[in-house]
Each structure stands twice: as C-alpha cells, then as structure tokens.
Design an enzyme around this catalytic site. Structure first.
Site, short mmCIF file in Angstrom:
data_model
loop_
_atom_site.label_atom_id
_atom_site.label_comp_id
_atom_site.label_asym_id
_atom_site.label_seq_id
_atom_site.Cartn_x
_atom_site.Cartn_y
_atom_site.Cartn_z
N ARG A 103 -8.54 -8.43 10.08
CA ARG A 103 -7.72 -7.59 10.97
C ARG A 103 -7.42 -8.32 12.27
NH1 ARG A 103 -11.53 -3.67 8.86
NH2 ARG A 103 -10.48 -2.36 7.35
N ASN A 135 -3.54 -2.35 13.39
CA ASN A 135 -4.69 -3.26 13.50
C ASN A 135 -4.34 -4.55 14.23
OD1 ASN A 135 -6.99 -2.06 12.32
ND2 ASN A 135 -5.99 -2.20 10.31
N HIS A 190 -13.79 -1.79 14.18
CA HIS A 190 -13.12 -1.49 12.91
C HIS A 190 -12.75 -2.84 12.31
CE1 HIS A 190 -10.66 0.19 9.80
NE2 HIS A 190 -9.56 -0.37 10.26
P1 6V0 Z 1 4.31 -1.07 6.79
O1 6V0 Z 1 4.49 -0.18 5.62
O2 6V0 Z 1 4.80 -2.47 6.74
O3 6V0 Z 1 4.97 -0.33 8.05
C1 6V0 Z 1 5.03 -0.88 9.32
C2 6V0 Z 1 6.31 -0.38 9.96
O4 6V0 Z 1 6.34 -0.82 11.32
C3 6V0 Z 1 7.60 -0.89 9.29
O5 6V0 Z 1 8.40 0.21 8.89
C4 6V0 Z 1 8.26 -1.72 10.39
O6 6V0 Z 1 9.70 -1.64 10.34
C5 6V0 Z 1 7.70 -1.05 11.63
N1 6V0 Z 1 7.82 -1.85 12.84
C6 6V0 Z 1 7.57 -3.17 13.01
N2 6V0 Z 1 7.84 -3.53 14.28
C7 6V0 Z 1 8.25 -2.41 14.93
C8 6V0 Z 1 8.65 -2.12 16.26
N3 6V0 Z 1 8.71 -3.08 17.19
N4 6V0 Z 1 9.00 -0.85 16.55
C9 6V0 Z 1 8.97 0.11 15.63
N5 6V0 Z 1 8.59 -0.09 14.36
C10 6V0 Z 1 8.24 -1.34 14.01
O7 6V0 Z 1 2.75 -1.17 7.21
P2 6V0 Z 1 1.65 -0.03 7.02
O8 6V0 Z 1 2.25 1.26 7.39
O9 6V0 Z 1 1.00 -0.20 5.71
O10 6V0 Z 1 0.58 -0.47 8.13
C11 6V0 Z 1 0.84 -0.30 9.49
C12 6V0 Z 1 -0.36 -0.76 10.32
O11 6V0 Z 1 -1.46 0.12 10.10
C13 6V0 Z 1 -0.86 -2.18 10.01
O12 6V0 Z 1 -1.16 -2.85 11.22
C14 6V0 Z 1 -2.15 -1.91 9.24
O13 6V0 Z 1 -3.06 -2.98 9.33
C15 6V0 Z 1 -2.63 -0.67 9.94
N6 6V0 Z 1 -3.68 0.10 9.27
C16 6V0 Z 1 -4.66 0.60 10.04
C17 6V0 Z 1 -5.71 1.30 9.48
C18 6V0 Z 1 -6.83 1.79 10.37
O14 6V0 Z 1 -7.86 2.28 9.89
N7 6V0 Z 1 -6.68 1.69 11.68
C19 6V0 Z 1 -5.75 1.53 8.10
C20 6V0 Z 1 -4.73 1.08 7.32
C21 6V0 Z 1 -3.62 0.30 7.84
#
Ligand code: 6V0
Length: 319
Positions: A103, A135, A190
């Site tokens: 992470r 993350n 985490h």
């Molecule tokens: P995903 O499905 O790729 O979605 C991410 C979204 O962010 C996409 O739709 C992008 O277009 C959007 N995005 C990127 N840059 C920007 C920006 N500048 N402004 C607005 N939107 C933007 O990823 P997913 O949803 O699977 O994961 C998102 C994040 O959650 C990642 O960093 C994961 O590592 C994190 N998680 C955190 C967890 C926790 O326990 N804290 C658990 C699971 C995932």
C-alpha cells in the site's frame, strides 16, 4: 416518566438526520460500492459522485439511481467544489495496488491526486467530515488533515476497520459465534505492520486469551493471514471493494446518525505525532474521542513499530 435518550433517531437536524449530503470522490469499484450501500441505509438525502472521468461517473450515477427502489436517497454527478460543501466527504479516488505492490508504494501517485482533490474542494465547509479510503490510508489521512485546514478530528481514515472485520469473521468461524458479538481489534498501520490487540479482546465478557482455542493459535500466522488477505483477493479478482464498502458506508451511517460507535480508524494521535489506527468514537463531528486500549508488551512494541514507519513516511510529505 424516565426519559431514555434516543440518539439514533434524534430529530436534531443541526447534528444529524437524513437531510444531509454525502460526496463520494472517486466513482470506481470502492466509491460506487460505498455509494450503493450508503443509499441502501437511507441515511442521506443525496449522494454526489465525483470523478475525473466524467463519462464514467455519469454512467455510475445512472446505474446507482436504478438501485434506488426502496428509499429516497438521490444520486447525481458532482464537482470538487460541491463536494467541499457536503456534510460528509468520502475520498476513494486514486490508483489501487497491483499484485505484489504494498500500500505504501502507492503513495507518490495518490499524494498528487489527493492534493488536486482537496485544492478543488476549497473553501471546505467548516463542519464537513472527511473520510479517507484511498491507500495508503494512514499517510493520506495525515496529508488531508494538513491540506484541508479542518480540525484533525473531522478528517480521518477507514484505517484498520476492514482488517478488524476480517479478524472478527475469522474468529466467528473459529467459535461459531456471530462476528458482531466478538470484540477484537486489528490496530496500527492499515498495512504490513498492523497487529492484533489480543490482550483487550473478548467474547461475551470473557478475555479472548483465556480460551484454549486462542491459546493454541499461531498468532503471527493469524496476523499475517489478515494482513495479506487484500493481496490474496487482488491476486484472484484484481481488487477488493465489498468489505471496504460495508465498513466505509457504516462509518457514514455513524456520522449521519450521530451514533457514537467505536471503530478502529486512522486518527491523529498527539502523543506519537502521527495518524494511526486506534479505537475511536464516531459521531456527527467525526472523531468524538479516541479510547485508550490496554496493549500487552508485545502489542505495544508492534504499535511503536507501526508508529515509527508511519512517522518516517509522513515526514517526507510534510507541507
Ligand atoms: P478504481 O476502481 O480504479 O477507482 C478509482 C477511481 O478514482 C477511478 O474512477 C478514477 O477515475 C478516479 N480518480 C483518479 N484520479 C482522480 C481525481 N484526481 N479526481 C477524481 N477521481 C479520480 O479503484 P478502486 O475503487 O478499486 O480503489 C480506490 C482506492 O481505494 C485505491 O487507492 C485502493 O487501494 C483503495 N482501497 C482502500 C481500502 C481500505 O481499506 N482503505 C480497501 C480497498 C481499496
């Protein structure tokens, strides 16, 4: 007659209620799952989805709107500026872990995204509550606290709530007892250095460490299996979102209902000068208090190891 307090269903609109707006920044797998589950709880009047990919976010709002069959939560596409005026903001935007990536290795990519988001949200309403999910969540929470200008208690991260859920599900299988009746926390980072607070864990008022089933456990093996579960899921299906969706939407509910739940979240701990996961009381103002937890000597050592790691990384991103 005795007046029993009824905090969950208070009509005090100033502090909580269903007239509130939740903005979810990042409409990907995690953000859309949080939006869906929050909609199902009927705790917000409106959910805004904000994403740099406007076409995608629009499609997500249309799809989510079709799920709105039993309640009145509206869902629409929003902007950073509108997110800054929402009562609750959940930040999930950013890159996610690739197989084999830790992470913390995400940080450079997600730091710049977070800076752009918080900057775009300014001026942020003074009573907004911001929850980080992206993350590495502990470090990004610290950065968001510094950038937002809000009191630190209003900016926190989902921390080890998901890891704790993984632990209670594991113990629930071991004991054949409902996970909701098991009081046990994963705390610290985490990430890889997280640890299980066995010393303070209990079931039905009985210390967990007094159960022969727990005494027999290889505790380091359990710790590693919880810490590595995300990577196991990523290796099978590419990403994880249901577990974090359930945890983060339940936090939205705690804030919007002012329910004072105790959850292990990424909070600023003055004594150690960094953001790290500890049990915290969650209500309408965000983190209402953090609760001291009695750690065993080995757990305290593990906590300090997480502190050291998070402090070193945090210092690199000091404004
Ligand atoms: P995903 O499905 O790729 O979605 C991410 C979204 O962010 C996409 O739709 C992008 O277009 C959007 N995005 C990127 N840059 C920007 C920006 N500048 N402004 C607005 N939107 C933007 O990823 P997913 O949803 O699977 O994961 C998102 C994040 O959650 C990642 O960093 C994961 O590592 C994190 N998680 C955190 C967890 C926790 O326990 N804290 C658990 C699971 C995932």
């Amino acid at each position: 007659a005795i007046q029993y307090p009824c905090r969950h269903y208070t009509t005090d609109k100033e502090r909580c209620g269903t007239s509130k707006q939740v903005a979810v920044v990042g409409a990907g797998a995690v953000g859309s799952t949080i939006a869906l589950l929050t909609m199902m709880k009927n705790v917000a009047s409106e959910i805004l989805l904000v994403d740099q990919n406007g076409e995608f976010a629009l499609g997500q709002t249309w799809d989510l709107a079709d799920a709105n069959i039993v309640n009145s939560t509206k869902v629409r596409q929003g902007t950073y500026k509108e997110a800054g005026q929402s009562e609750v903001v959940v930040i999930t935007a950013g890159a996610k872990q690739q197989p084999g990536e830790s992470r913390q290795q995400l940080i450079d990519r997600n730091y710049h995204i977070l800076k752009e988001i918080i900057g775009g949200m300014q001026p942020i309403r003074k009573d907004a509550v911001i929850m980080l999910v992206t993350n590495p969540v502990d470090t990004l929470t610290l950065i968001a606290q510094n950038l937002s200008g809000l009191p630190r208690s209003q900016v926190f991260g989902s921390g080890t709530f998901l890891d704790t859920s993984r632990l209670t599900v594991y113990l629930s299988d071991l004991f054949d007892i409902s996970a909701s009746c098991i009081h046990a926390y994963v705390l610290g980072e985490h990430g890889d250095s997280q640890f299980i607070a066995w010393n303070a864990a209990s079931i039905g008022g009985r210390p967990l460490l007094s159960f022969p089933e727990v005494q027999k456990l290889d505790k380091e093996k359990v710790r590693l299996s919880i810490a590595n579960k995300a990577m196991d899921i990523i290796q099978h299906k590419g990403s994880t979102y249901y577990g974090i969706g359930a945890c983060a939407s339940s936090i939205c509910e705690s804030v919007l209902r002012n329910s004072m739940d105790i959850r292990p979240l990424s909070v600023y701990v003055k004594e150690v000068g960094t953001v790290i996961s500890l049990p915290a009381k969650v209500g309408a103002n965000g983190i209402e208090a953090t609760l001291p937890i009695p750690l065993g000597p080995e757990e305290h050592r593990q906590f300090m190891e997480s502190v050291k790691k998070l402090r070193e990384i945090g210092e690199r991103y000091e404004n």
